[in-house]
Design a protein around this motif. Sequence first.
Motif, mmCIF file in Angstrom:
data_model
loop_
_atom_site.group_PDB
_atom_site.id
_atom_site.type_symbol
_atom_site.label_atom_id
_atom_site.label_comp_id
_atom_site.label_asym_id
_atom_site.label_seq_id
_atom_site.Cartn_x
_atom_site.Cartn_y
_atom_site.Cartn_z
ATOM 1 N N THR A 68 -18.082 1.260 22.621
ATOM 2 C CA THR A 68 -17.841 2.387 21.723
ATOM 3 C C THR A 68 -16.950 3.400 22.417
ATOM 4 N N ALA A 69 -16.222 4.147 21.633
ATOM 5 C CA ALA A 69 -15.435 5.269 22.164
ATOM 6 C C ALA A 69 -15.469 6.382 21.133
ATOM 7 N N GLY A 70 -15.205 7.587 21.596
ATOM 8 C CA GLY A 70 -15.223 8.750 20.695
ATOM 9 C C GLY A 70 -16.586 8.916 20.064
ATOM 10 N N ASN A 71 -17.664 8.836 20.914
ATOM 11 C CA ASN A 71 -19.041 8.982 20.452
ATOM 12 C C ASN A 71 -19.349 8.057 19.277
ATOM 13 N N ASN A 102 -22.541 24.886 31.429
ATOM 14 C CA ASN A 102 -22.563 25.417 32.800
ATOM 15 C C ASN A 102 -24.017 25.570 33.265
ATOM 16 N N GLU A 103 -24.186 26.040 34.497
ATOM 17 C CA GLU A 103 -25.542 26.110 35.058
ATOM 18 C C GLU A 103 -26.462 26.987 34.223
ATOM 19 N N ALA A 104 -25.944 28.162 33.789
ATOM 20 C CA ALA A 104 -26.773 29.073 32.983
ATOM 21 C C ALA A 104 -27.217 28.389 31.692
ATOM 22 N N ASN A 105 -26.304 27.637 31.086
ATOM 23 C CA ASN A 105 -26.652 26.887 29.863
ATOM 24 C C ASN A 105 -27.772 25.890 30.156
ATOM 25 N N ILE A 106 -27.672 25.209 31.292
ATOM 26 C CA ILE A 106 -28.658 24.164 31.651
ATOM 27 C C ILE A 106 -30.044 24.779 31.844
ATOM 28 N N TYR A 107 -30.095 25.951 32.492
ATOM 29 C CA TYR A 107 -31.401 26.604 32.705
ATOM 30 C C TYR A 107 -31.956 27.102 31.375
ATOM 31 N N PHE A 108 -31.084 27.656 30.533
ATOM 32 C CA PHE A 108 -31.487 28.136 29.206
ATOM 33 C C PHE A 108 -32.070 26.982 28.373
ATOM 34 N N LEU A 109 -31.421 25.806 28.463
ATOM 35 C CA LEU A 109 -31.876 24.627 27.717
ATOM 36 C C LEU A 109 -33.092 23.962 28.369
ATOM 37 N N ASN A 161 -21.778 15.977 20.091
ATOM 38 C CA ASN A 161 -20.695 15.348 20.876
ATOM 39 C C ASN A 161 -20.771 15.684 22.358
ATOM 40 N N ASP A 162 -21.986 15.722 22.915
ATOM 41 C CA ASP A 162 -22.191 15.946 24.353
ATOM 42 C C ASP A 162 -21.358 17.119 24.900
ATOM 43 N N PRO A 163 -21.704 18.362 24.522
ATOM 44 C CA PRO A 163 -20.863 19.494 24.933
ATOM 45 C C PRO A 163 -20.909 19.776 26.432
ATOM 46 N N PHE A 218 -22.447 17.744 31.176
ATOM 47 C CA PHE A 218 -22.378 17.685 29.727
ATOM 48 C C PHE A 218 -23.800 17.459 29.215
ATOM 49 N N TYR A 219 -24.153 18.194 28.143
ATOM 50 C CA TYR A 219 -25.489 18.096 27.554
ATOM 51 C C TYR A 219 -25.547 16.858 26.677
ATOM 52 N N LYS A 220 -26.499 15.947 26.966
ATOM 53 C CA LYS A 220 -26.583 14.671 26.246
ATOM 54 C C LYS A 220 -27.151 14.909 24.850
ATOM 55 N N ARG A 221 -26.277 15.162 23.904
ATOM 56 C CA ARG A 221 -26.667 15.373 22.501
ATOM 57 C C ARG A 221 -25.567 14.788 21.624
ATOM 58 N N ASP A 222 -25.792 13.530 21.163
ATOM 59 C CA ASP A 222 -24.787 12.847 20.348
ATOM 60 C C ASP A 222 -24.355 13.680 19.138
ATOM 61 N N ASP A 223 -25.357 14.370 18.503
ATOM 62 C CA ASP A 223 -25.018 15.122 17.280
ATOM 63 C C ASP A 223 -24.126 16.318 17.579
#
Length: 238
Positions: free
Chosen positions: A33-36, A133-140, A128-130, A121-126
């Motif tokens: 597969t390509a392009g999700n 950054n570190e702050a985002n990762i801790y928030f999530l 598209n794996d955005p 990249f955040y593993k979320r197919d819906d």
Amino acid sequence: MANNKRIYSGKAKDIYETDQAGVLLMVYKNQATAGNGAKKEEIAGKGVLNQAITNKIFTYLAQNGIPTHLIKDLGQGQELVKQLTMFPLEVVCRNYAAGSLVKRLGVEKGSPIKGGMVEYFYKRDDLNDPFVNEANIYFLEAANPEQLKVINDLTLAVNQLLIQLFHKAGLRLVDFKLEFGETADGEIVLADEFSPDNARLWDEKTLASFDKDIFRNDQGNIIPFYQEVLNRLVEVLG
Ligand code: ADP
Ligand code: UDP
């Protein structure tokens, strides 16, 4: 396998329970597969090759001090792995600019990146794996700072080992994606796969791609190129 319960079917692999608690059977698929998932094709032989390449790489990394999920190579596209709680992150490491980095930063393809660059990249197919950054990762709560430091250090250690390994095989390690998980007792372990589906490998002399870019860019059959990657690794590693 017939008696085992399939617990997950992904884009590149199926996962089955086994008789042993904490041990999973991974079966690599021929689907590309390509392009999700936007471009999808069955490519005979891909699963067997990607599992064989992953087995070579993970065994080499384990011999060099990197903890991995690999328990046993079963051949024919199958392996036994430790069941982990996965971090929902795609950890990308780059040594030369390519792919989404070129688009995002407007830099020239092939520009060297000294020391390697780790991106998440955040593993979320819906979604598209955005990129995150570190702050985002801790928030999530995708990982905590201690865990992210281990993941970052392991990724850079893998990068140094694989730059050298692929150099011996006449290939330039341009970039790659890793995934990590945690055991029940909190050890952070390299998981998933390492294959030309998740790495860019360029011939050192010609700079030709030996990876999924051939499929992404409709440049013909990937199989002879994936087979050549395996052949070169076997030559180097035995
Ligand atoms: P995707 O889920 O992105 O379609 P795959 O088809 O490769 O990708 O599926 C494999 C799935 O298994 C991935 O979601 C990956 O995070 C997960 N995984 C990899 N290694 C392990 C492991 N040791 N334990 C549990 N899950 C794993
Ligand atoms: N990659 C991957 N899975 C993804 C996204 C990227 O395995 O969902 C790999 C890809 O094969 C390349 C590296 O990560 O080796 C960097 O990919 P990039 O961010 O440049 O994205 P691309 O343009 O390849 O989608």
